[in-house]
Design a protein around this motif. Structure first.
Motif, PDB file in Angstrom:
ATOM      1  N   ALA A 224       0.825  -1.209   0.000  1.00  0.00           N
ATOM      2  CA  ALA A 224       0.000   0.000   0.000  1.00  0.00           C
ATOM      3  C   ALA A 224       0.859   1.258   0.000  1.00  0.00           C
ATOM      4  CB  ALA A 224      -0.934  -0.005   1.208  1.00  0.00           C
ATOM      5  N   VAL A 225       1.907   1.279   0.806  1.00  0.00           N
ATOM      6  CA  VAL A 225       2.820   2.423   0.812  1.00  0.00           C
ATOM      7  C   VAL A 225       3.428   2.604  -0.576  1.00  0.00           C
ATOM      8  CG1 VAL A 225       4.974   3.348   1.750  1.00  0.00           C
ATOM      9  CG2 VAL A 225       3.345   2.207   3.267  1.00  0.00           C
ATOM     10  N   SER A 226       3.847   1.509  -1.198  1.00  0.00           N
ATOM     11  CA  SER A 226       4.459   1.572  -2.528  1.00  0.00           C
ATOM     12  C   SER A 226       3.515   2.176  -3.549  1.00  0.00           C
ATOM     13  CB  SER A 226       4.886   0.175  -2.976  1.00  0.00           C
ATOM     14  OG  SER A 226       5.786  -0.398  -2.073  1.00  0.00           O
ATOM     15  N   ARG A 227       2.277   1.731  -3.530  1.00  0.00           N
ATOM     16  CA  ARG A 227       1.310   2.249  -4.493  1.00  0.00           C
ATOM     17  C   ARG A 227       1.005   3.718  -4.225  1.00  0.00           C
ATOM     18  NH1 ARG A 227      -3.724  -1.549  -5.641  1.00  0.00           N
ATOM     19  NH2 ARG A 227      -1.938  -2.916  -6.074  1.00  0.00           N
ATOM     20  N   PHE A 228       0.869   4.080  -2.954  1.00  0.00           N
ATOM     21  CA  PHE A 228       0.569   5.464  -2.571  1.00  0.00           C
ATOM     22  C   PHE A 228       1.697   6.407  -2.972  1.00  0.00           C
ATOM     23  CE2 PHE A 228       0.375   8.959   0.543  1.00  0.00           C
ATOM     24  CZ  PHE A 228      -0.955   9.335   0.413  1.00  0.00           C
ATOM     25  N   ARG A 229       2.944   5.945  -2.812  1.00  0.00           N
ATOM     26  CA  ARG A 229       4.105   6.782  -3.125  1.00  0.00           C
ATOM     27  C   ARG A 229       4.610   6.583  -4.559  1.00  0.00           C
ATOM     28  NH1 ARG A 229       3.604  10.569   0.666  1.00  0.00           N
ATOM     29  NH2 ARG A 229       3.617   9.697   2.779  1.00  0.00           N
ATOM     30  N   ASP A 230       3.976   5.691  -5.295  1.00  0.00           N
ATOM     31  CA  ASP A 230       4.315   5.433  -6.687  1.00  0.00           C
ATOM     32  C   ASP A 230       5.775   4.990  -6.850  1.00  0.00           C
ATOM     33  OD1 ASP A 230       3.819   5.212  -9.418  1.00  0.00           O
ATOM     34  OD2 ASP A 230       4.358   7.296  -9.835  1.00  0.00           O
ATOM     35  N   VAL A 231       6.142   3.972  -6.063  1.00  0.00           N
ATOM     36  CA  VAL A 231       7.475   3.375  -6.172  1.00  0.00           C
ATOM     37  C   VAL A 231       7.328   1.884  -6.442  1.00  0.00           C
ATOM     38  CG1 VAL A 231       8.593   5.094  -4.706  1.00  0.00           C
ATOM     39  CG2 VAL A 231       7.614   3.035  -3.664  1.00  0.00           C
ATOM     40  N   VAL A 232       8.433   1.251  -6.828  1.00  0.00           N
ATOM     41  CA  VAL A 232       8.423  -0.153  -7.247  1.00  0.00           C
ATOM     42  C   VAL A 232       8.686  -1.057  -6.041  1.00  0.00           C
ATOM     43  CG1 VAL A 232       9.521  -1.868  -8.742  1.00  0.00           C
ATOM     44  CG2 VAL A 232       9.230   0.496  -9.534  1.00  0.00           C
ATOM     45  N   PHE A 233       7.899  -2.131  -5.927  1.00  0.00           N
ATOM     46  CA  PHE A 233       8.026  -3.006  -4.757  1.00  0.00           C
ATOM     47  C   PHE A 233       7.717  -4.453  -5.116  1.00  0.00           C
ATOM     48  CE2 PHE A 233       6.081  -5.281  -1.200  1.00  0.00           C
ATOM     49  CZ  PHE A 233       7.067  -5.141  -0.234  1.00  0.00           C
ATOM     50  N   GLY A 234       8.525  -5.358  -4.549  1.00  0.00           N
ATOM     51  CA  GLY A 234       8.261  -6.789  -4.611  1.00  0.00           C
ATOM     52  C   GLY A 234       8.653  -7.427  -3.296  1.00  0.00           C
ATOM     53  N   GLN A 235       8.243  -8.679  -3.077  1.00  0.00           N
ATOM     54  CA  GLN A 235       8.575  -9.318  -1.803  1.00  0.00           C
ATOM     55  C   GLN A 235       8.803 -10.813  -1.963  1.00  0.00           C
ATOM     56  OE1 GLN A 235       6.159  -8.212   1.522  1.00  0.00           O
ATOM     57  NE2 GLN A 235       7.436  -9.326   2.958  1.00  0.00           N
ATOM     58  N   LEU A 236       9.854 -11.281  -1.270  1.00  0.00           N
ATOM     59  CA  LEU A 236      10.128 -12.701  -1.140  1.00  0.00           C
ATOM     60  C   LEU A 236       9.956 -13.097   0.320  1.00  0.00           C
ATOM     61  CD1 LEU A 236      13.422 -13.167  -3.213  1.00  0.00           C
ATOM     62  CD2 LEU A 236      11.060 -13.369  -3.995  1.00  0.00           C
ATOM     63  N   LEU A 237       9.419 -14.291   0.532  1.00  0.00           N
ATOM     64  CA  LEU A 237       9.273 -14.835   1.880  1.00  0.00           C
ATOM     65  C   LEU A 237       9.987 -16.175   1.953  1.00  0.00           C
ATOM     66  CD1 LEU A 237       5.453 -14.137   2.371  1.00  0.00           C
ATOM     67  CD2 LEU A 237       7.340 -12.881   3.460  1.00  0.00           C
ATOM     68  N   SER A 238      10.421 -16.522   3.154  1.00  0.00           N
ATOM     69  CA  SER A 238      10.991 -17.844   3.403  1.00  0.00           C
ATOM     70  C   SER A 238      10.076 -18.575   4.372  1.00  0.00           C
ATOM     71  CB  SER A 238      12.393 -17.709   4.000  1.00  0.00           C
ATOM     72  OG  SER A 238      12.936 -18.985   4.288  1.00  0.00           O
ATOM     73  N   SER A 239       9.623 -19.749   3.977  1.00  0.00           N
ATOM     74  CA  SER A 239       8.622 -20.471   4.771  1.00  0.00           C
ATOM     75  C   SER A 239       9.207 -20.984   6.087  1.00  0.00           C
ATOM     76  CB  SER A 239       8.059 -21.642   3.966  1.00  0.00           C
ATOM     77  OG  SER A 239       9.094 -22.492   3.530  1.00  0.00           O
ATOM     78  N   GLY A 240       8.397 -20.849   7.140  1.00  0.00           N
ATOM     79  CA  GLY A 240       8.819 -21.295   8.460  1.00  0.00           C
ATOM     80  C   GLY A 240       7.821 -22.247   9.077  1.00  0.00           C
ATOM     81  N   ASP A 241       7.185 -21.809  10.152  1.00  0.00           N
ATOM     82  CA  ASP A 241       6.267 -22.666  10.902  1.00  0.00           C
ATOM     83  C   ASP A 241       4.991 -22.952  10.113  1.00  0.00           C
ATOM     84  OD1 ASP A 241       5.808 -19.833  11.292  1.00  0.00           O
ATOM     85  OD2 ASP A 241       4.264 -20.376  12.734  1.00  0.00           O
ATOM     86  N   ASP A 242       4.263 -23.974  10.565  1.00  0.00           N
ATOM     87  CA  ASP A 242       3.032 -24.402   9.905  1.00  0.00           C
ATOM     88  C   ASP A 242       1.858 -24.161  10.850  1.00  0.00           C
ATOM     89  OD1 ASP A 242       0.982 -25.636   8.533  1.00  0.00           O
ATOM     90  OD2 ASP A 242       1.699 -27.672   8.917  1.00  0.00           O
ATOM     91  N   VAL A 243       0.914 -23.318  10.427  1.00  0.00           N
ATOM     92  CA  VAL A 243      -0.262 -23.033  11.259  1.00  0.00           C
ATOM     93  C   VAL A 243      -1.541 -23.627  10.669  1.00  0.00           C
ATOM     94  CG1 VAL A 243       0.755 -20.930  12.187  1.00  0.00           C
ATOM     95  CG2 VAL A 243      -0.661 -20.786  10.141  1.00  0.00           C
ATOM     96  N   SER A 244      -1.378 -24.541   9.724  1.00  0.00           N
ATOM     97  CA  SER A 244      -2.553 -25.060   9.015  1.00  0.00           C
ATOM     98  C   SER A 244      -3.210 -26.246   9.702  1.00  0.00           C
ATOM     99  CB  SER A 244      -2.151 -25.479   7.592  1.00  0.00           C
ATOM    100  OG  SER A 244      -1.273 -26.600   7.623  1.00  0.00           O
ATOM    101  N   GLY A 245      -2.547 -26.867  10.649  1.00  0.00           N
ATOM    102  CA  GLY A 245      -3.071 -28.090  11.254  1.00  0.00           C
ATOM    103  C   GLY A 245      -3.855 -27.850  12.530  1.00  0.00           C
ATOM    104  N   GLU A 246      -4.199 -28.935  13.193  1.00  0.00           N
ATOM    105  CA  GLU A 246      -4.927 -28.845  14.461  1.00  0.00           C
ATOM    106  C   GLU A 246      -4.055 -28.226  15.540  1.00  0.00           C
ATOM    107  OE1 GLU A 246      -8.169 -29.607  15.369  1.00  0.00           O
ATOM    108  OE2 GLU A 246      -8.389 -29.582  13.183  1.00  0.00           O
ATOM    109  N   GLU A 247      -2.755 -28.478  15.463  1.00  0.00           N
ATOM    110  CA  GLU A 247      -1.802 -27.913  16.418  1.00  0.00           C
ATOM    111  C   GLU A 247      -0.712 -27.159  15.656  1.00  0.00           C
ATOM    112  OE1 GLU A 247      -2.114 -27.993  19.648  1.00  0.00           O
ATOM    113  OE2 GLU A 247      -3.848 -29.350  19.710  1.00  0.00           O
ATOM    114  N   TRP A 248      -0.203 -26.119  16.295  1.00  0.00           N
ATOM    115  CA  TRP A 248       0.885 -25.347  15.694  1.00  0.00           C
ATOM    116  C   TRP A 248       2.140 -26.194  15.604  1.00  0.00           C
ATOM    117  CZ3 TRP A 248       4.666 -22.036  18.829  1.00  0.00           C
ATOM    118  CH2 TRP A 248       5.545 -21.341  17.989  1.00  0.00           C
TER     119      TRP A 248
END
Length: 274
Positions: A224-248
């Motif tokens: 949102a900041v990037s779009r508001f200020r009209d600058v170029v933005f991308g993002q990479l993430l590195s996967s960590g913990d899993d919150v999709s199951g019955e238990e963390w």
């Protein structure tokens, strides 16, 4: 008669929206410019500030790069919690800025806005995320395509919407770079939330059902900041913990630190091509 019904339904919707805006402060913003405190008016640009920057959420990577003599401080930004140094790193003949803006959307967006005031125009962010699909292994690089705006900061920059997307051209450049370097990755939608202790099973399921594969705390605000200020933005993430199951599932692994530096170097390569 149908037109009469449509009219009344329209009136009801307008009244409901007006009542909602009055009851929820997050919907009251008019996005006028300039704001009372405008970054570009209170933060002077640095003449030799790099055009490109990495917004990095790994302090241990910054510390390691610094200890190896790879960083040179450009300037200190600060808040009441302390200093937020902006560093420069030379890579392949190019100088790129580096900043850890702190955890969560408000801090990250604020310091990113300050980076832009200093002169940055092209940014790649990198950090960790939880996964909403168990089959995504720990340490996988994820290219963020879009984000569910389940945080408050982005609504101060852009009108309300459920999601926000990264510019398609930026995604194409990032993917091309990763393929060229033979770096495996996946891409998808992330869920940006303000409260990692309130990721309930019901909400997790809802996010999975709408296509989110990761969860983190900054992406939609940075977009949102990037779009508001009209600058170029991308993002990479590195996967960590899993919150999709019955238990963390913490999925802790002793190689977690190497995963973090790997995603940093990948982000740096992508940033150079923006």
């Amino acid at each position: 008669m149908a037109e009469v019904y449509r009219f009344f339904f329209t009136v009801i919707i307008v009244v409901r929206e007006a009542a909602m805006e009055k009851s929820l402060p997050i919907l009251e913003h008019d996005y006028e410019r300039p704001a009372v405190i405008e970054p570009a008016k209170v933060i002077p640009p640095i003449p030799d500030m790099p055009e490109r920057a990495i917004v990095i959420f790994y302090q241990e990577v910054i510390d390691s790069l610094n200890e190896r003599g790879l960083l040179k401080k450009i300037v200190n930004r600060r808040s009441e919690v302390g200093l937020f140094p902006v560093y420069g790193i030379e890579h392949k003949g190019e100088r790129v800025a580096l900043l850890n803006p702190g955890l969560g959307a408000p801090s990250a967006a604020g310091f990113y806005d300050e980076l832009i005031a200093l002169g940055v125009r092209k940014t790649v962010a990198c950090g960790s995320c939880g996964v909403l699909k168990r089959e995504i292994p720990r340490g996988e690089i994820i290219v963020v395509e879009s984000a569910v705006r389940d945080e408050g900061t982005s609504f101060h920059y852009l009108a309300p919407s459920r999601e926000i997307s990264v510019d398609r051209r930026v995604i194409e450049i990032i993917e091309s770079t990763l393929r060229e370097l033979s770096i495996p990755y996946i891409k998808g939608k992330t869920w940006t939330t303000d409260a990692f202790y309130r990721e309930t099973k019901k909400i997790v399921k809802r996010r999975i059902d709408e296509g989110c594969i990761t969860v983190e705390m900054e992406a939609s605000a940075l977009m949102a900041v990037s779009r508001f200020r009209d600058v170029v933005f991308g993002q990479l993430l590195s996967s960590g913990d899993d919150v999709s199951g019955e238990e963390w599932d913490r999925r802790f692994h002793p190689e977690a630190s190497s995963h973090k530096e790997r995603v940093f170097w990948a982000a740096l390569e992508c940033c150079l091509r923006l």
